[in-house]
Design an enzyme around this catalytic site. Structure first.
Site, PDB file in Angstrom:
ATOM      1  N   GLY A 230       0.774  -1.231   0.000  1.00 33.86           N
ATOM      2  CA  GLY A 230       0.000   0.000   0.000  1.00 33.86           C
ATOM      3  C   GLY A 230       0.806   1.283   0.000  1.00 33.86           C
ATOM      4  CD  GLU A 272       1.248  -8.788   2.704  1.00 36.87           C
ATOM      5  OE1 GLU A 272       1.692  -9.906   3.034  1.00 36.87           O
ATOM      6  OE2 GLU A 272       0.037  -8.535   2.633  1.00 36.87           O
ATOM      7  N   GLY A 274       4.235  -4.089  -3.278  1.00 34.12           N
ATOM      8  CA  GLY A 274       4.447  -4.383  -4.692  1.00 34.12           C
ATOM      9  C   GLY A 274       4.654  -3.092  -5.462  1.00 34.12           C
ATOM     10  NE  ARG A 275      -0.034   1.183  -5.619  1.00 33.12           N
ATOM     11  CZ  ARG A 275      -1.052   0.747  -6.348  1.00 33.12           C
ATOM     12  NH1 ARG A 275      -1.116   1.050  -7.618  1.00 33.12           N
ATOM     13  NH2 ARG A 275      -2.032   0.041  -5.801  1.00 33.12           N
ATOM     14  NE  ARG A 310      -3.020   1.518 -10.557  1.00 32.53           N
ATOM     15  CZ  ARG A 310      -2.937   2.785 -10.257  1.00 32.53           C
ATOM     16  NH1 ARG A 310      -2.421   3.643 -11.108  1.00 32.53           N
ATOM     17  NH2 ARG A 310      -3.372   3.236  -9.100  1.00 32.53           N
ATOM     18  CE1 TYR A 314      -8.856   0.546  -8.358  1.00 34.91           C
ATOM     19  CE2 TYR A 314      -6.761   0.429  -9.527  1.00 34.91           C
ATOM     20  CZ  TYR A 314      -7.719  -0.158  -8.724  1.00 34.91           C
ATOM     21  OH  TYR A 314      -7.523  -1.430  -8.278  1.00 34.91           O
ATOM     22  CB  CYS A 341     -16.195  -1.402 -28.761  1.00 31.61           C
ATOM     23  SG  CYS A 341     -15.493  -1.801 -30.359  1.00 31.61           S
ATOM     24  CD  GLU A 342     -16.251  -0.029 -21.746  1.00 37.26           C
ATOM     25  OE1 GLU A 342     -16.784   0.989 -21.280  1.00 37.26           O
ATOM     26  OE2 GLU A 342     -16.798  -1.142 -21.794  1.00 37.26           O
TER      27      GLU A 342
HETATM   28  C1  LIG Z   1      -2.302  -5.842  -3.256  1.00 37.57           C
HETATM   29  C2  LIG Z   1      -1.738  -6.284  -1.966  1.00 37.57           C
HETATM   30  C3  LIG Z   1      -0.421  -5.983  -1.627  1.00 37.57           C
HETATM   31  C4  LIG Z   1       0.454  -5.100  -2.467  1.00 37.57           C
HETATM   32  O1  LIG Z   1      -0.037  -3.827  -2.549  1.00 37.57           O
HETATM   33  P1  LIG Z   1       0.831  -2.667  -3.235  1.00 37.57           P
HETATM   34  O2  LIG Z   1      -0.120  -1.527  -3.346  1.00 37.57           O
HETATM   35  O3  LIG Z   1       1.237  -3.198  -4.559  1.00 37.57           O
HETATM   36  O4  LIG Z   1       1.991  -2.400  -2.363  1.00 37.57           O
HETATM   37  C5  LIG Z   1       0.085  -6.501  -0.465  1.00 37.57           C
HETATM   38  N1  LIG Z   1      -0.668  -7.265   0.339  1.00 37.57           N
HETATM   39  C6  LIG Z   1      -1.943  -7.582   0.050  1.00 37.57           C
HETATM   40  C7  LIG Z   1      -2.709  -8.429   0.970  1.00 37.57           C
HETATM   41  C8  LIG Z   1      -2.531  -7.090  -1.100  1.00 37.57           C
HETATM   42  O5  LIG Z   1      -3.809  -7.378  -1.378  1.00 37.57           O
END
Ligand SMILES: *Cc1c(COP(=O)(O)O)cnc(C)c1O
Length: 420
Positions: A230, A272, A274-275, A310, A314, A341-342
């Site tokens: 997040g 955890e 990712g982004r 995205r 969003y 087509c959207e």
């Molecule tokens: C999507 C998600 C992440 C990663 O979120 P980022 O915004 O990519 O950092 C980590 N943990 C859980 C449980 C998620 O659903």
């Protein structure tokens, strides 16, 4: 303020497109490595610190291997993601299995791999016991409800489908202790793409306080807190990245204030994310097909929202660089669209850009996470390739583009109906 940068020149991109036609996602290996190291450095006061890279953000084995080399684990939420992790040699407690609405066989696979299982609901205890057996280490995802506010992407905690509510959280751990679990973790994730670093410090406070409560009331010693993902990225040029060193210092102060006096040190801390790991280091590269004057001026690309959804789902801002025109004035206003087509198949609406002509190459920024992986096949659109700009400056194909054969592979035609 920060610079929106593309790691290759227009001439280099033209050269790359001779071998790999547009559209494709391009990832910058060196930048991803340096970013991973910055994160580890920011939290180096935590001896067992780890980021379990959220596989869903960029589920490519090459990217996962690079992050493994930098010391990251993998955060998985499905069987294919677990399989990907195993394939690249991420196993055991280097895997965090944070899922929801989980099918029993995925618990079994996670247990077989020795992954850390992070349960989303007290009701999953029985499923786990029946189909996988109770592991030695268990974690729960906590949903604080009204105690916290979320943000736009993830919503308010009280409206979120995730996690164990406040009223069940102590019981969840109590039951697991009675079931013979010896080691415990505690997880939460209450915001997504959040740029306010103090939000994460407050999340740490909430988890530290719960760690203390679980110890005092249930005699349970939590081994790690998992802050979830997040952490946001500055999609707009006028935004700044989260200062991880400040977040880390804020968390350390709370650790010393809440955890240490209770004798609960050492308590490990993991994320955890990712982004923030790969997001800013990926670009969707696409070529302009048409410029059409209607009630507005539309730039039609050879990419669609099937390559990056995205903006459509969003309303997310993704910066666009028109290659070779970086220094030209943004004198025109365009809607930049794909060919679905959207009508929400738009990468940008009313965007000020330099004068665009058919044939121009554009780089859409911040597609290194939740870009390719959210793709789909609507309208018969095929998923693109993924390319890696390697640390030595060469470009490697790390996923080929889909072909019509891939699209047709799962179909069963009427004339084959009599066959099994
Ligand atoms: C999507 C998600 C992440 C990663 O979120 P980022 O915004 O990519 O950092 C980590 N943990 C859980 C449980 C998620 O659903």
């Amino acid at each position: 303020m920060h610079e929106k940068h593309v790691p290759v020149s227009k001439a280099q991109l033209e050269e790359i497109t001779r071998q790999f036609p547009t559209p494709f996602h391009l990832y910058d290996e060196q930048a991803i490595r340096e970013n991973a190291r910055r994160m580890l450095d920011a939290f180096s006061w935590i001896p067992g610190f780890k980021n379990y890279f959220a596989v869903k953000a960029c589920p490519n084995p090459k990217i996962m291997s690079i992050l493994k080399e930098e010391g990251f684990g993998a955060d998985c939420s499905s069987l294919p993601e677990l399989m990907l992790s195993e394939k690249v040699g991420i196993t055991g407690e280097d895997i965090m299995f944070t899922s929801n609405d989980t099918p029993p066989e995925e618990f079994a696979a996670a247990k077989r791999l020795g992954a850390v299982i992070n349960l989303d609901d007290i009701g999953h205890i029985e499923t786990l016991e029946e189909h996988a057996g109770i592991p030695e280490l268990i974690s729960f995802r906590y949903n604080p409800g009204e105690a916290r506010t979320g943000n736009v992407i993830i919503g308010e905690p009280t409206e979120a489908k995730y996690g164990v509510p406040r009223e069940n959280i102590l019981a969840a751990y109590r039951i697991m202790k009675q079931n013979g679990v010896k080691r415990f973790g505690l997880h939460t994730m209450v915001a997504s793409n959040e740029l306010d670093g103090s939000y994460f410090v407050e999340t740490a406070r909430m988890l530290f306080e719960l760690v203390v409560e679980l110890h005092r009331k249930e005699g349970i010693r939590i081994e790690f807190i998992n802050m979830g993902g997040g952490i946001g990225i500055p999609n707009r040029p006028d935004q700044d990245p989260v200062d991880l060193k400040t977040v880390s210092a804020g968390m350390k102060a709370l650790y010393n204030q809440i955890i240490v006096p209770e004798g609960l040190d050492p308590l490990n801390i993991v994320f955890e994310c990712g982004r923030m790991i790969t997001g800013p280091y990926g670009w969707l590269v696409s070529r302009v097909r048409h410029v059409a004057e209607k009630y507005k001026t539309y730039v039609g690309l050879d990419a669609t929202m099937a390559n990056l959804m995205r903006p459509a789902i969003y309303g997310a801002y993704h910066h666009i660089t028109v290659m070779g025109k970086e220094d030209m004035p943004c004198s025109r206003i365009y809607d930049v669209t794909g060919s679905l087509c959207e009508n929400n198949d738009k990468f940008a609406i009313d965007r000020k850009l330099p004068e665009i002509e058919p044939g121009d190459l554009v780089a859409i920024h911040d597609t290194g996470a939740h870009g390719y992986s959210m793709g789909f096949n609507y309208n018969g659109k095929l998923r693109s390739a993924e390319l890696l700009l390697k640390s030595d400056g060469t470009v490697q194909l790390i996923r080929r583009a889909e072909t019509e054969d891939d699209y047709f592979a799962t179909l069963r035609f009427p004339e084959a109906e009599t066959e099994v």
